[in-house]
Write an enzyme that holds these catalytic residues in place. Structure first.
Site, mmCIF file in Angstrom:
data_model
loop_
_atom_site.group_PDB
_atom_site.id
_atom_site.type_symbol
_atom_site.label_atom_id
_atom_site.label_comp_id
_atom_site.label_asym_id
_atom_site.label_seq_id
_atom_site.Cartn_x
_atom_site.Cartn_y
_atom_site.Cartn_z
ATOM 1 N N LYS A 85 0.878 -1.169 0.000
ATOM 2 C CA LYS A 85 0.000 0.000 0.000
ATOM 3 C C LYS A 85 0.912 1.214 0.000
ATOM 4 C CE LYS A 85 -4.553 0.691 0.558
ATOM 5 N NZ LYS A 85 -5.691 -0.136 0.152
ATOM 6 N N GLY A 185 -25.651 1.390 3.150
ATOM 7 C CA GLY A 185 -24.913 1.933 2.000
ATOM 8 C C GLY A 185 -25.414 1.309 0.713
ATOM 9 N N GLY A 187 -27.167 2.305 -1.688
ATOM 10 C CA GLY A 187 -27.161 3.087 -2.928
ATOM 11 C C GLY A 187 -25.779 3.250 -3.533
ATOM 12 N N ASN A 189 -21.796 2.064 -4.960
ATOM 13 C CA ASN A 189 -21.372 1.261 -6.115
ATOM 14 C C ASN A 189 -21.486 -0.238 -5.870
ATOM 15 O OD1 ASN A 189 -20.756 3.364 -7.867
ATOM 16 N ND2 ASN A 189 -18.817 3.736 -6.805
ATOM 17 N N VAL A 190 -21.047 -0.689 -4.705
ATOM 18 C CA VAL A 190 -21.165 -2.113 -4.391
ATOM 19 C C VAL A 190 -22.611 -2.420 -4.005
ATOM 20 C CG1 VAL A 190 -20.435 -3.968 -2.836
ATOM 21 C CG2 VAL A 190 -18.748 -2.286 -3.608
HETATM 22 P P1 NAD Z 1 -19.535 4.132 -2.424
HETATM 23 O O1 NAD Z 1 -18.992 5.406 -1.891
HETATM 24 O O2 NAD Z 1 -19.899 4.034 -3.858
HETATM 25 O O3 NAD Z 1 -20.828 3.695 -1.591
HETATM 26 C C1 NAD Z 1 -20.986 3.902 -0.219
HETATM 27 C C2 NAD Z 1 -22.444 4.226 0.024
HETATM 28 O O4 NAD Z 1 -22.614 4.375 1.435
HETATM 29 C C3 NAD Z 1 -22.886 5.551 -0.619
HETATM 30 O O5 NAD Z 1 -24.107 5.374 -1.298
HETATM 31 C C4 NAD Z 1 -23.037 6.492 0.571
HETATM 32 O O6 NAD Z 1 -24.047 7.448 0.368
HETATM 33 C C5 NAD Z 1 -23.396 5.535 1.680
HETATM 34 N N1 NAD Z 1 -23.079 6.027 3.008
HETATM 35 C C6 NAD Z 1 -22.057 6.828 3.390
HETATM 36 N N2 NAD Z 1 -22.134 7.073 4.723
HETATM 37 C C7 NAD Z 1 -23.212 6.401 5.168
HETATM 38 C C8 NAD Z 1 -23.826 6.273 6.432
HETATM 39 N N3 NAD Z 1 -23.354 6.894 7.515
HETATM 40 N N4 NAD Z 1 -24.924 5.490 6.544
HETATM 41 C C9 NAD Z 1 -25.446 4.868 5.449
HETATM 42 N N5 NAD Z 1 -24.913 4.969 4.218
HETATM 43 C C10 NAD Z 1 -23.817 5.732 4.077
HETATM 44 O O7 NAD Z 1 -18.450 3.003 -2.020
HETATM 45 P P2 NAD Z 1 -18.332 1.517 -2.596
HETATM 46 O O8 NAD Z 1 -17.289 1.484 -3.636
HETATM 47 O O9 NAD Z 1 -19.691 0.997 -2.893
HETATM 48 O O10 NAD Z 1 -17.738 0.759 -1.326
HETATM 49 C C11 NAD Z 1 -18.537 0.431 -0.213
HETATM 50 C C12 NAD Z 1 -17.685 -0.210 0.872
HETATM 51 O O11 NAD Z 1 -17.081 -1.400 0.377
HETATM 52 C C13 NAD Z 1 -16.528 0.666 1.360
HETATM 53 O O12 NAD Z 1 -16.294 0.399 2.726
HETATM 54 C C14 NAD Z 1 -15.355 0.181 0.530
HETATM 55 O O13 NAD Z 1 -14.129 0.430 1.180
HETATM 56 C C15 NAD Z 1 -15.661 -1.306 0.484
HETATM 57 N N6 NAD Z 1 -15.055 -1.983 -0.667
HETATM 58 C C16 NAD Z 1 -15.372 -1.607 -1.934
HETATM 59 C C17 NAD Z 1 -14.800 -2.275 -3.010
HETATM 60 C C18 NAD Z 1 -15.163 -1.899 -4.419
HETATM 61 O O14 NAD Z 1 -14.854 -2.681 -5.332
HETATM 62 N N7 NAD Z 1 -15.804 -0.773 -4.643
HETATM 63 C C19 NAD Z 1 -13.894 -3.326 -2.789
HETATM 64 C C20 NAD Z 1 -13.602 -3.714 -1.476
HETATM 65 C C21 NAD Z 1 -14.187 -3.033 -0.422
#
Ligand code: NAD
Length: 373
Positions: A85, A185, A187, A189-190
């Site tokens: 990292k 969360g 809404g 991306n995941v």
């Molecule tokens: P993202 O930012 O697209 O989605 C996060 C969602 O959570 C958003 O819709 C946001 O509005 C919501 N959110 C933020 N604060 C909140 C709260 N207090 N209460 C409820 N909802 C809240 O992020 P992502 O890429 O979907 O990732 C989500 C999680 O998964 C993160 O913790 C990320 O580190 C982890 N992750 C993602 C990936 C990936 O491929 N994107 C891979 C491994 C881990």
């Protein structure tokens, strides 16, 4: 560690790192640290985070912690990757320049592939493009330039199969029909991709997000029921799937949970790993370690290194089902939290591979000696 004294070497030794690279370019304002934790299984891969750390010590601790986490993540996922990292110290809104990222790219290039970087918190595709001007050792790049694109759908798929493995353990079969799943969360991306997989498999969705407009679509598309910020922890359901924040499993929330399974993609879900992993086990909640169930994104970029093929990446991601089953079996056999069981799998794999490499070196030497007899 000696009291009140910042000793980089003591810190590095306590985390067990192979190499830590401090990168400095005063003229361009670059202050960065690359942490290479362990390369037993392969090159150290992990994103570059840009963050306004309060001190150099805080930045060093963060890069050490995050890169060690990557070692375990890759090892459990069965990938031939080590843990790495990088952190760039600075404000990602005001201090980004082409020169800064290109200078950083030259440090990455200087490591000749021992470290491979990617996007992370505070860095974007645009920043990666500058880094790529100086080094080939970048992954997770857009499809248009030959990369694998957004990893979120693959992460969501891995989370979905991981939920099925947990459901199988608790209910005796994989069926999600009628199972109540809470997605925090939802809404994101995941979250949104996960909702689709779960809905298509017959699950009943309960969703939460800070943005109402994102939730509206889920209500329309998947008949999801919206929960407020308190209900997300207190609602009686089968599965809680966090996909937003870290640290949400803690002293405050654990007594509230009325679910049988916690299985979601969010990073660093346990406030304190050992303590809260054990509290979940004692309460009879099956916890899917976050770095195991969310490994789909890492599996996706790993595939990019070998020439990207989405089918192959998804097939490999489906393996998260069996990995979680093995973790659960060890957890039951040894009577330890799943978190402890998954660390054991990672360490056993690294030990076996390092043992295998020792044998190879010995045989190579023997051949060499024979040839020179
Ligand atoms: P993202 O930012 O697209 O989605 C996060 C969602 O959570 C958003 O819709 C946001 O509005 C919501 N959110 C933020 N604060 C909140 C709260 N207090 N209460 C409820 N909802 C809240 O992020 P992502 O890429 O979907 O990732 C989500 C999680 O998964 C993160 O913790 C990320 O580190 C982890 N992750 C993602 C990936 C990936 O491929 N994107 C891979 C491994 C881990």
């Amino acid at each position: 560690m000696s009291e009140n004294k910042f000793s980089p070497f003591e810190l590095i030794e306590s985390f067990g790192h192979e190499q830590v690279v401090f990168c400095s370019n005063k003229e361009l304002g670059l202050k960065a640290i690359i942490g290479i934790h362990n390369t037993t299984l392969g090159p150290a891969l992990g994103g570059t985070r840009m963050w306004n750390y309060a001190s150099d010590e805080e930045a060093l601790i963060d890069v050490l912690r995050l890169s060690r986490g990557m070692t375990y993540k890759a090892a459990v996922a069965g990938l031939n990757l080590g843990g790495g990292k990088a952190v760039i110290i600075g404000d990602s809104r005001t201090q980004k320049t082409e020169g800064l990222f290109r200078a950083f790219g030259r440090y990455v290039e200087g490591l000749s592939g021992r470290y491979i970087t990617a996007e992370d918190v505070g860095t974007s595709i645009k920043d990666m493009e500058y880094i790529m001007m100086e080094t080939r050792h970048v992954t997770g790049i857009p499809i248009e330039v030959g990369g694998s694109g957004d990893p979120s759908p693959v992460t969501a798929y891995g989370t979905y199969v991981g939920i099925k493995a947990c459901v199988n353990e608790v209910y005796g079969n994989d069926s999600l029909k009628g199972k109540k799943v809470i997605i925090q969360g939802a809404g994101g991306n995941v979250g949104k991709h996960l909702c689709k997989y779960l809905h298509e498999d017959g699950a009943v969705l309960f969703v939460n997000d800070i943005y109402e407009d994102k939730l509206k679509k889920l209500v329309t598309d998947f008949k999801a029921k919206v929960l407020n910020d308190e209900e997300v922890y207190t609602t009686d359901a089968d599965v809680f799937s966090p996909a937003a924040l870290g640290g949400i499993i803690n002293d405050d929330t654990i007594p509230k949970f009325k679910v049988k399974i916690i299985a979601g993609a969010a990073n660093n879900q346990l406030g304190e790993e050992e303590k809260h992993g054990k509290m979940l086990k004692d309460k009879g909640i099956l916890y899917a370690p976050d770095y195991v169930i969310n490994a789909g994104g890492l599996i996706n970029v790993y595939n990019e290194l070998e020439g990207y093929n989405r089918e192959r990446a998804l097939k490999q991601t489906a393996g998260i089902y069996d990995i979680l089953k093995s973790i659960i079996n060890i957890s039951k056999k040894d009577n330890v939290p799943t978190e402890v069981a998954s660390r054991k799998i990672a360490e056993n794999r690294m030990e076996a591979v390092s043992q295998a490499k020792r044998i190879r070196i010995y045989r190579d030497k023997r051949l060499f000696n024979q040839r020179n007899m």
